[in-house]
Structure formats: C-alpha cells, structure tokens
Write an enzyme that holds these catalytic residues in place. Structure first.
Site, PDB file in Angstrom:
ATOM      1  N   TYR A 113       1.982  10.503  -0.235  1.00  0.00           N
ATOM      2  CA  TYR A 113       2.991  10.150   0.754  1.00  0.00           C
ATOM      3  C   TYR A 113       4.341  10.702   0.281  1.00  0.00           C
ATOM      4  CZ  TYR A 113      -0.424   6.749   2.538  1.00  0.00           C
ATOM      5  OH  TYR A 113      -1.543   6.125   3.037  1.00  0.00           O
TER       6      TYR A 113
ATOM      7  N   ASP B 110       0.826  -1.201   0.000  1.00  0.00           N
ATOM      8  CA  ASP B 110       0.000   0.000   0.000  1.00  0.00           C
ATOM      9  C   ASP B 110       0.865   1.256   0.000  1.00  0.00           C
ATOM     10  OD1 ASP B 110      -2.925   1.114   0.751  1.00  0.00           O
ATOM     11  OD2 ASP B 110      -1.413   2.243   1.857  1.00  0.00           O
TER      12      ASP B 110
ATOM     13  N   GLN C  46     -10.700   1.607   3.277  1.00  0.00           N
ATOM     14  CA  GLN C  46      -9.496   1.688   4.119  1.00  0.00           C
ATOM     15  C   GLN C  46      -9.724   2.695   5.252  1.00  0.00           C
ATOM     16  OE1 GLN C  46      -5.128   3.353   3.518  1.00  0.00           O
ATOM     17  NE2 GLN C  46      -5.438   1.547   2.258  1.00  0.00           N
TER      18      GLN C  46
ATOM     19  N   ASN D  87       5.845  -9.051  12.920  1.00  0.00           N
ATOM     20  CA  ASN D  87       4.443  -8.721  12.678  1.00  0.00           C
ATOM     21  C   ASN D  87       3.727  -9.752  11.805  1.00  0.00           C
ATOM     22  OD1 ASN D  87       4.847  -6.435  14.200  1.00  0.00           O
ATOM     23  ND2 ASN D  87       4.846  -5.019  12.486  1.00  0.00           N
TER      24      ASN D  87
ATOM     25  N   ARG E 120       8.820   6.146  16.389  1.00  0.00           N
ATOM     26  CA  ARG E 120       8.081   7.236  15.755  1.00  0.00           C
ATOM     27  C   ARG E 120       7.843   8.374  16.740  1.00  0.00           C
ATOM     28  NH1 ARG E 120       3.218   5.222  12.248  1.00  0.00           N
ATOM     29  NH2 ARG E 120       5.040   4.340  11.217  1.00  0.00           N
TER      30      ARG E 120
ATOM     31  N   SER F 221      -3.259   1.788  10.665  1.00  0.00           N
ATOM     32  CA  SER F 221      -2.962   2.057  12.079  1.00  0.00           C
ATOM     33  C   SER F 221      -3.401   0.909  12.981  1.00  0.00           C
ATOM     34  CB  SER F 221      -3.625   3.364  12.535  1.00  0.00           C
ATOM     35  OG  SER F 221      -3.073   4.474  11.865  1.00  0.00           O
TER      36      SER F 221
ATOM     37  N   LYS G 248       6.063  -0.574  23.420  1.00  0.00           N
ATOM     38  CA  LYS G 248       7.387   0.038  23.637  1.00  0.00           C
ATOM     39  C   LYS G 248       7.315   1.376  24.356  1.00  0.00           C
ATOM     40  CE  LYS G 248       7.396   1.710  18.841  1.00  0.00           C
ATOM     41  NZ  LYS G 248       8.029   1.517  17.520  1.00  0.00           N
TER      42      LYS G 248
ATOM     43  N   GLN H  84      11.345  -6.049  12.311  1.00  0.00           N
ATOM     44  CA  GLN H  84      10.001  -5.670  12.742  1.00  0.00           C
ATOM     45  C   GLN H  84       8.961  -6.332  11.844  1.00  0.00           C
ATOM     46  OE1 GLN H  84       8.220  -1.532  12.181  1.00  0.00           O
ATOM     47  NE2 GLN H  84       8.908  -1.410  14.302  1.00  0.00           N
TER      48      GLN H  84
END
Length: 315
Positions: A54, A49, A177, A294, A228, A206, A216, A290
């Site tokens: 972006y 995606d 979405q 996931n 982030r 999200s 975390k 990561q």
C-alpha cells in the site's frame, strides 16, 4: 464494540476493523488518517489492517506512527507480503527470500517487534506452497509473526495449504481476506463453508463496495466532492460496482435502512456480520466522523423479515 474469534484461533478481533488501502499514505491527509485511527481505537476497534504494497510502505508508516502511543498488547495489527516492492526479479511473490526480507522491512516501517497477523497477499503460482508455508512458519517460530493468513486464495488453495501444514507440522492458516459485500457474494458458495470446516475466519474487505453501498452515489456520471469516485484512480476502482442496476438496488436498500433506523453503511455492514463465518469487516474510513458512523454497525442484529427483504432486492 463486539469481538469475535479469528477463525478457530483464540485471538479475538473487533467485528469492525480499520484498513489503509488507498487511504493512509494515499489520498487522505496524514493527520486526518492518524486522527481516524485514534478515534477507531477509542471506539473499541482493536484490529488494524495494512500491507507493504500500500503506497510502497507509506501506509505501514502511518499505521505504525498512529498506534505507537498505545500498549502493544491492546491491538491486533495485520500486514501482508506478495506485492511488487522493487524492480528486481525477487522483489515480489511468496519465495522464502521475499517473505523473510519483507517481514523485516515491514517491522521497521511499523516500528514494532512483531506482526500479529501476516497475510500472503495473493497466491503465487511459481513458488512451491511448501516453501511459502515453511517461511511463514519460521517467522512464527522466531516470534516475528503470531498468526498466518492468506488473501484472495481459492477454497482449493486453502484446503491444500491446511493439509500440507498438518502433514509437515507447520503453523496453520487462521484467516482469509476476500472481497465481500451485498453486490459481490461469490464467497458464500464455496470459500465460507470450506473455511468453516478448516477453522479459517473471513476478514472481508470492500464491505461497502468501494463506497457504492454508502448511498452517496446517485448517478453514473456524478460523484460527490471528496469521494473516492471523484478521483481518477478511485473512479476506475469503483467502476465494477457502478452500474444502473446496482444504484437502483442501493436506492431500495436505503428504504430498508431508514425503516430500521440505520444508515445505509450500517445496514451493509450488519448484513455482512450476519454470517457466523465472518470474523471482521474491514472499513476504509477516511475521517473520524465516517469511522464513528460505521462502527455503530457492530452488534446490530437484523430481523429475518429485514434479511428477506434485502435478499429480494439483491435478487
């Protein structure tokens, strides 16, 4: 990896998909982004995606570059139109002009001949819906787009679009979405049930509440280095989730995850995928490690006892 149909279409997408908002073309170093996309492909992720808005097209360039070495038929690529792409009056929105021009621009940045799933990135109240749907249908008929989706549209807007498409014999929306996670559940009330009736699948973003559900973040004032929340822009974005009550919920949820021999992120993703109306959950992995953690959430089935305990914690 497990795969699900995208809504009522015949297209199969991986339960875990990889997104590029804020990461690729942004704060993640380019080679690390490419390496993460490659690791995702190796792990069976077939759904990627991005969006024209972006980083003003930079994320599309990174995604296209990373996927260029794979057979085009082996992956599903989604991008979007609506966001501000210039300073002119027609450089945003869902007018025919903007949609057609931005589709061609996205294809050029991606280095591809067609887009698998093209989203209307948001609702445009000043453009007639018929104009938008006809433009998207034209792209489908031209072979530049295979499927049409929408992002952040209401149940009423999607219902109107479905009925209008049927009346005008236009290509139907197959994907929605919205944001969805343990701390933001409003789509359960109306969007999921309405979309199930319309044959529209949810591709949620999200899913980890911008990282808050990773476990975390231990306090409101300290963010781990490299996270982030450690950047100015990132801390602003996650602020909606960073509350004392949410951090307490995450602390309790970590106990459930540990008892289930799952990481906190795997628990959060498996909880989302319990919903049959969910086609895929978009993760924003910033590193190959990561990503690997996931994707292990795919296929995980939580017991009713575990779901009841989670529900009690979330309130």
């Amino acid at each position: 990896m497990q795969y699900r149909n995208l809504g009522r279409s015949g297209l199969k997408v991986s339960e875990i998909s990889l997104g590029s908002w804020l990461t690729y073309g942004g704060y993640v170093e380019r080679q690390k982004a490419v390496d993460t996309i490659h690791r995702a492909y190796e792990a069976g992720v077939n759904f990627y995606d991005t969006a024209n808005a972006y980083m003003r097209g930079e994320a599309e360039k990174v995604m296209g570059e990373a996927l260029s070495g794979y057979a085009r038929e082996s992956f599903v690529l989604a991008t979007k139109v609506w966001g501000q792409m210039g300073d002119g009056p027609n450089d945003r929105g869902l007018s025919r002009k903007h949609i057609i021009e931005q589709c061609d621009a996205s294809l050029k940045r991606l280095g591809m001949d067609y887009i698998d799933l093209y989203y209307c990135h948001s609702f445009d109240p000043v453009t007639p819906m018929q104009e938008t749907l006809r433009a998207m249908d034209d792209l489908v008929r031209q072979g530049k787009v295979l499927y049409v989706g929408v992002s952040n549209w209401s149940a009423a807007q999607m219902t109107e679009a479905a009925h209008l498409a049927d009346r005008l014999l236009l290509d139907r929306i197959v994907a929605s979405q919205p944001p969805y996670n343990m701390l933001k559940r409003d789509i359960e009330q109306e969007i999921i049930p309405v979309c199930e009736k319309l044959g529209i699948g949810q591709v949620v973003y999200s899913p980890l509440a911008q990282g808050v559900l990773s476990g975390k973040y231990k306090s409101m004032t300290e963010a781990p280095e490299g996270s982030r929340g450690a950047t100015e822009r990132g801390s602003q974005i996650i602020s909606r989730y960073m509350t004392e009550s949410n951090l307490e919920r995450v602390s309790q949820l970590q106990e459930v995850a540990a008892n289930a021999e799952l990481s906190m992120t795997q628990l959060a993703l498996a909880w989302i995928l319990r919903q049959p109306g969910i086609s895929s959950a978009i993760i924003g992995a910033s590193s190959p490690d990561q990503l690997e953690e996931n994707v292990k959430a795919a296929g995980v089935k939580l017991s009713q006892e575990q779901l009841d305990r989670i529900e009690a914690i979330l309130g």
